[in-house]
Design an enzyme around this catalytic site. Sequence first.
Site, PDB file in Angstrom:
ATOM      1  N   SER A   1     -28.436 -20.506  57.888  1.00  0.00           N
ATOM      2  CA  SER A   1     -28.688 -20.758  59.227  1.00  0.00           C
ATOM      3  C   SER A   1     -30.424 -21.023  59.159  1.00  0.00           C
ATOM      4  CB  SER A   1     -28.367 -19.695  60.100  1.00  0.00           C
ATOM      5  OG  SER A   1     -28.616 -19.882  61.590  1.00  0.00           O
TER       6      SER A   1
ATOM      7  N   HIS B   1     -38.664  -9.696  65.497  1.00  0.00           N
ATOM      8  CA  HIS B   1     -37.812  -9.743  64.240  1.00  0.00           C
ATOM      9  C   HIS B   1     -38.565  -9.052  63.066  1.00  0.00           C
ATOM     10  CE1 HIS B   1     -35.280 -12.862  65.352  1.00  0.00           C
ATOM     11  NE2 HIS B   1     -36.066 -13.822  65.611  1.00  0.00           N
TER      12      HIS B   1
ATOM     13  N   LYS C   1     -32.157 -15.359  62.755  1.00  0.00           N
ATOM     14  CA  LYS C   1     -30.742 -16.024  62.763  1.00  0.00           C
ATOM     15  C   LYS C   1     -29.618 -15.064  62.455  1.00  0.00           C
ATOM     16  CE  LYS C   1     -31.453 -19.460  63.480  1.00  0.00           C
ATOM     17  NZ  LYS C   1     -31.864 -19.938  64.852  1.00  0.00           N
TER      18      LYS C   1
END
Length: 298
Positions: free
Chosen positions: A141, A111, A51
């Site tokens: 988010s 990530h 995010k």
Amino acid sequence: LSNMDNKLDIYRRELVDVQGVPLFWSIAEEWSQVESFESRPDDLLIATYPKSGTTWVSEIVDLIYNNGDAEKCKRDAIYNRVPFMELIVPGMENGIEDLKKMQSPRLVKTHLPVQLLPSSFWKNNCKMVYVARNAKDVAVSYFYFYQMAKLHPEPGTWEEFLGKFMTGKVAFGSWYDHVKGWWEKRKDYRILYLFYEDMKENPKREIQKLLKFLDKNLPEETVNKIIYHSSFDVMKQNPCANYTTVPSFDMDHSVSPFMRKGISGDWKNKFTVAQNEKFEEDYEKKMKGSSLQFRSEI
């Protein structure tokens, strides 16, 4: 077992620790595949905490690689153009396998915190682009994303989720460790470290940084085209960028769209005064001694 039962049983499972970092159970089970991933010297790695503008920077880089040709960038969904390396879900997806089949030069999304990145990336001295976004906007988010993307465990209430976020008990671990780890690493490797807020404030300037980093020269009109096609409103309408092509049993856009607001400072609509005070105090402790500076609004 019918297919649907299988689907139910892969979702909303608890995260599993890999070397102290909570990951999806399916990534943890196949960790050896991730660890032994073979990068290629001309790979470009796009690394972010979830995010933080991953899809945005991926779209920008794909546009750069295709000299601003937006039609070429509609050849496929963004998650196929820039595979999510470590995402493995048995019988559904495998980022490692997808990447093996790709022609060079590849764009690779991850990530992973810096200490979990497959060692071949360091060995091959690959170029990497890291995007960081302020913690409060990421937390908000991520909370909405947890609700709609069902590979995550249930987020609980906002208060509960915020607690998990602050203690790093969310997928891909602690935001604080993530941004600091990659920040330190940039001193020794070819890492361009960008900030989401800077990209929002002045996309042209940040795209120029990317071009320089990638040794690309593009005419001004092409750069302007890239700015237009990578703007939030245009990407939100683009099925190749907005994740609406993901089946709803996997991501439920009716709960919250994948591309929700794309602004800075939305945390103010979610944090209570008390939550903000507690968060700020904890933030000071966790970021103490780091030269990293974030703006929580622009």
